[in-house]
Design an enzyme around this catalytic site. Structure first.
Site, PDB file in Angstrom:
ATOM      1  N   HIS A  99       0.835  -1.217   0.000  1.00 14.23           N
ATOM      2  CA  HIS A  99       0.000   0.000   0.000  1.00 14.23           C
ATOM      3  C   HIS A  99       0.858   1.249   0.000  1.00 14.23           C
ATOM      4  O   HIS A  99       1.943   1.269   0.576  1.00 14.23           O
ATOM      5  CB  HIS A  99      -1.002   0.000   1.161  1.00 14.23           C
ATOM      6  CG  HIS A  99      -0.422   0.058   2.539  1.00 14.23           C
ATOM      7  ND1 HIS A  99      -0.231   1.250   3.211  1.00 14.23           N
ATOM      8  CD2 HIS A  99      -0.013  -0.905   3.379  1.00 14.23           C
ATOM      9  CE1 HIS A  99       0.256   1.002   4.420  1.00 14.23           C
ATOM     10  NE2 HIS A  99       0.413  -0.295   4.545  1.00 14.23           N
ATOM     11  N   ASP A 101      -0.510   4.386   0.756  1.00 12.36           N
ATOM     12  CA  ASP A 101      -1.025   5.423   1.649  1.00 12.36           C
ATOM     13  C   ASP A 101      -0.338   5.278   3.005  1.00 12.36           C
ATOM     14  O   ASP A 101       0.275   4.249   3.292  1.00 12.36           O
ATOM     15  CB  ASP A 101      -2.550   5.309   1.812  1.00 12.36           C
ATOM     16  CG  ASP A 101      -2.994   3.989   2.435  1.00 12.36           C
ATOM     17  OD1 ASP A 101      -2.412   2.939   2.074  1.00 12.36           O
ATOM     18  OD2 ASP A 101      -3.902   3.982   3.289  1.00 12.36           O
ATOM     19  N   GLU A 168      -5.270   1.350   2.386  1.00 12.94           N
ATOM     20  CA  GLU A 168      -5.103   0.296   3.389  1.00 12.94           C
ATOM     21  C   GLU A 168      -5.241   0.829   4.806  1.00 12.94           C
ATOM     22  O   GLU A 168      -5.859   0.200   5.664  1.00 12.94           O
ATOM     23  CB  GLU A 168      -3.734  -0.387   3.196  1.00 12.94           C
ATOM     24  CG  GLU A 168      -3.592  -1.709   3.945  1.00 12.94           C
ATOM     25  CD  GLU A 168      -3.100  -1.566   5.371  1.00 12.94           C
ATOM     26  OE1 GLU A 168      -3.176  -2.541   6.115  1.00 12.94           O
ATOM     27  OE2 GLU A 168      -2.634  -0.459   5.752  1.00 12.94           O
ATOM     28  N   ASP A 199       4.357  -6.074   4.292  1.00 12.55           N
ATOM     29  CA  ASP A 199       3.707  -4.951   4.993  1.00 12.55           C
ATOM     30  C   ASP A 199       3.628  -5.287   6.479  1.00 12.55           C
ATOM     31  O   ASP A 199       2.595  -5.104   7.114  1.00 12.55           O
ATOM     32  CB  ASP A 199       2.302  -4.718   4.400  1.00 12.55           C
ATOM     33  CG  ASP A 199       1.591  -3.526   5.038  1.00 12.55           C
ATOM     34  OD1 ASP A 199       2.278  -2.655   5.607  1.00 12.55           O
ATOM     35  OD2 ASP A 199       0.354  -3.482   4.971  1.00 12.55           O
ATOM     36  N   HIS A 232     -22.287  26.177  29.384  1.00 13.69           N
ATOM     37  CA  HIS A 232     -21.443  26.654  30.476  1.00 13.69           C
ATOM     38  C   HIS A 232     -21.607  25.681  31.651  1.00 13.69           C
ATOM     39  O   HIS A 232     -22.740  25.419  32.083  1.00 13.69           O
ATOM     40  CB  HIS A 232     -21.919  28.060  30.859  1.00 13.69           C
ATOM     41  CG  HIS A 232     -21.015  28.774  31.817  1.00 13.69           C
ATOM     42  ND1 HIS A 232     -20.694  28.291  33.060  1.00 13.69           N
ATOM     43  CD2 HIS A 232     -20.362  29.957  31.680  1.00 13.69           C
ATOM     44  CE1 HIS A 232     -19.887  29.140  33.667  1.00 13.69           C
ATOM     45  NE2 HIS A 232     -19.657  30.166  32.850  1.00 13.69           N
ATOM     46  N   THR A 334     -14.305  25.907  30.734  1.00 13.29           N
ATOM     47  CA  THR A 334     -15.364  25.293  31.558  1.00 13.29           C
ATOM     48  C   THR A 334     -16.603  25.036  30.718  1.00 13.29           C
ATOM     49  O   THR A 334     -17.618  25.714  30.826  1.00 13.29           O
ATOM     50  CB  THR A 334     -15.712  26.209  32.749  1.00 13.29           C
ATOM     51  OG1 THR A 334     -15.931  27.519  32.241  1.00 13.29           O
ATOM     52  CG2 THR A 334     -14.613  26.238  33.783  1.00 13.29           C
ATOM     53  N   SER A 421      -3.565  -5.682  11.257  1.00 11.26           N
ATOM     54  CA  SER A 421      -4.538  -6.171  10.281  1.00 11.26           C
ATOM     55  C   SER A 421      -4.207  -5.650   8.890  1.00 11.26           C
ATOM     56  O   SER A 421      -3.776  -4.503   8.737  1.00 11.26           O
ATOM     57  CB  SER A 421      -5.946  -5.677  10.647  1.00 11.26           C
ATOM     58  OG  SER A 421      -6.196  -5.891  12.021  1.00 11.26           O
ATOM     59  N   HIS A 449       2.986   3.861  12.399  1.00 11.07           N
ATOM     60  CA  HIS A 449       1.857   4.644  12.951  1.00 11.07           C
ATOM     61  C   HIS A 449       2.296   5.571  14.087  1.00 11.07           C
ATOM     62  O   HIS A 449       1.471   6.309  14.614  1.00 11.07           O
ATOM     63  CB  HIS A 449       0.716   3.748  13.479  1.00 11.07           C
ATOM     64  CG  HIS A 449       0.081   2.912  12.433  1.00 11.07           C
ATOM     65  ND1 HIS A 449      -1.202   2.451  12.526  1.00 11.07           N
ATOM     66  CD2 HIS A 449       0.543   2.471  11.248  1.00 11.07           C
ATOM     67  CE1 HIS A 449      -1.492   1.739  11.453  1.00 11.07           C
ATOM     68  NE2 HIS A 449      -0.436   1.726  10.660  1.00 11.07           N
TER      69      HIS A 449
END
Ligand code: BES
Ligand code: ZN
Length: 477
Positions: A99, A101, A168, A199, A232, A334, A421, A449
């Protein structure tokens, strides 16, 4: 039987600089498939790869994969790059998948260098950059190996089919359908004898590996909404049901801090462990300090090596990834966010599939949400899914890779299953009815990653030789 002619590995060593330069050109294209703003770069990366393949004489066909909706924007899916090199009926045909990407990366995430500038560390020989190891280095490794054959005037002993995709990292959208269609009689992949995918990674930093299993995945997004706008917390705190409080309560019911999945029935679907299988984890070249080294801290869930390995390779895991819509900027605002989405995924193992796990997750989320007695609303989306995959590591495809590893690294590879995976692995295996091999280039500490992703230059070069030697050996099988 003869071994690979020595000119081929010698060519790879002699052309190291040109190969690293080409990897730098690839890394410079920020082909992030998960970001709307980078879709043009994924297409640019497809153009780059097509150009490099054409230079090697590969006949390329770009396959359109249709459209997707990403963050409310309709986008064209990146073309898959299909290619053919050789059509000699006397030779085997090997399909190579990779892949082009990558995962997102920002210097501000904590990178020491610019993520999309491939930076060579002269001291360690590391090639640092997003995609160096996952998966641009290995994809270009195939090209390096093919060029080495051609420039050495050695005939490539197999026919090659290529399937390179640009989605991928985002669930391989559209590719299953393409593979299934092209596997049929008359299709582009019809007649393929085996598949090889580079990969993945070694288990540690020392021992080459072959991988015969991957976990599947099911990825979920749960959204809790209520108030019409952000509120708020001084005015509305303890006055209204807060979506973020509901979401944290719900997400805390999914997994324990020690990793046990709390969704009833999910762990029951796991195939039982046999003594024989357990022995395989005990014998792998791995220690708890390897996981600590690659995680960068002593945070392993167990001190027992086999337990740690099985947690990654043969048991499912549930990880909480993030919350969209939550206040996350610096400072102390807040606010009560009006709508928040929690993201989590489950890595699946045999005999789990998304089809068996998803209904359990959805039913559990609904019943736990009901217990909160909140007036907010819950919606559940399944972002993507893929089944787990396990292959026969004694198949001739693996035997060829074992011989190739021995030839390049002088040692036998570890046989591993992996926790990550690659959704189309099983699609290739099932629709083509052939063996699929995962042949890694990088090491276990490459940081795919993560920040400072790297590929050691030696792995890039030796790995290119390994891929070339695999093609040589698989022809003999
Ligand atoms: N190269 C990885 C797959 C991998 C990870 C193999 C770890 C071996 C060990 C691949 O690029 C990847 O990251 N895949 C995604 C797929 C997901 C988005 C469906 C993954 O595993 O998260
Ligand atoms: Zn990846």
């Amino acid at each position: 039987m003869s071994s690979i002619p020595a000119q081929i590995p010698a060519y790879i060593d002699a052309n190291a600089k040109a190969f690293v330069d080409r990897l730098a050109r690839a890394v410079a294209i920020p082909s992030i498939s998960g970001d709307v703003n980078n879709r043009k770069d994924v297409f640019a990366m497809a153009d780059f790869l097509e150009g490099e393949l054409v230079k090697l004489g590969v006949s390329v066909k770009r396959a359109k994969l249709g459209k997707q909706v990403l963050d409310g924007v309709e986008l064209e899916l990146p073309d898959a790059i299909l290619g053919t090199l050789g059509s000699d009926k006397a030779k085997k045909t090997i399909l190579l998948y990779g892949h082009f990407d990558v995962q997102p990366a920002l210097k501000s995430d904590g990178w020491d260098t610019e993520p999309f500038v491939l930076t060579e560390d002269p001291e360690t020989g590391r090639l640092i950059g997003r995609g160096s190891s996952d998966d641009k280095g290995p994809v270009l490794g195939w090209l390096n190996a093919i060029e080495a054959y051609q420039k050495s005037n050695v005939e490539i002993p197999v026919n090659i089919k290529f399937c390179f995709e640009g989605m991928e990292e985002s669930g391989s959208e559209g590719l299953d359908e393409l593979i299934e269609a092209e596997a049929k009689a008359g299709g582009y992949f019809h007649g393929v004898d085996a598949v090889c995918i580079s990969d993945n990674y070694w288990l540690n930093t020392r021992t080459p590996a072959l991988t015969y299993g991957l976990r599947g995945i099911s990825y979920y997004k749960i959204t809790i909404a209520g108030p019409a706008r952000d509120l708020h917390s001084g005015v509305f705190g303890r006055t209204v049901h807060e979506p973020m409080t509901d979401l944290i309560a719900l997400m805390s019911k999914l997994v324990t801090p020690s990793g046990d999945i709390l969704v009833p029935g999910v762990e029951d679907l796991v195939a039982p462990l046999t003594e024989q299988e357990k022995a395989r984890y005990v014998s792998l070249d791995y220690s708890v300090s390897d996981v600590e080294h690659s995680a960068g801290a002593k945070v392993a869930l167990s001190d027992d090596k086999a337990t740690v390995l099985m947690g990654r390779m043969r048991y499912p895991s549930l990880s909480l990834h993030g919350i969209e819509g939550a206040f996350s900027a610096p400072g102390a605002k807040t606010v009560i966010p009006a709508k928040v989405s929690g993201k989590f995924s489950i890595r699946l193992v045999p005999d789990q599939t998304p089809a068996t796990v998803d209904p359990l997750v959805i039913a559990y989320l609904k019943s736990e949400f009901a217990k909160l007695n909140t007036k907010n609303t819950l919606s559940i989306e399944n972002l993507h899914g893929g089944k787990p995959w396990v292959a026969d590591p004694d198949h001739w495809n693996y035997e060829a890779a074992k011989r190739a590893t021995k030839a390049v690294y002088g040692r036998a590879p570890d046989l591993t299953r992996e926790g990550g995976s690659i959704p189309v692995t099983l699609t290739f295996a099932e629709s083509l009815g052939v063996n699929v091999l995962l042949l890694p280039m990088g090491r276990g500490d490459d940081g795919a990653h993560s920040t400072n992703e790297k590929l050691d230059k030696s792995n890039f070069l030796q790995g290119s030789k390994l891929l070339g030697t695999y093609l040589w050996e698989v022809a003999k099988s």
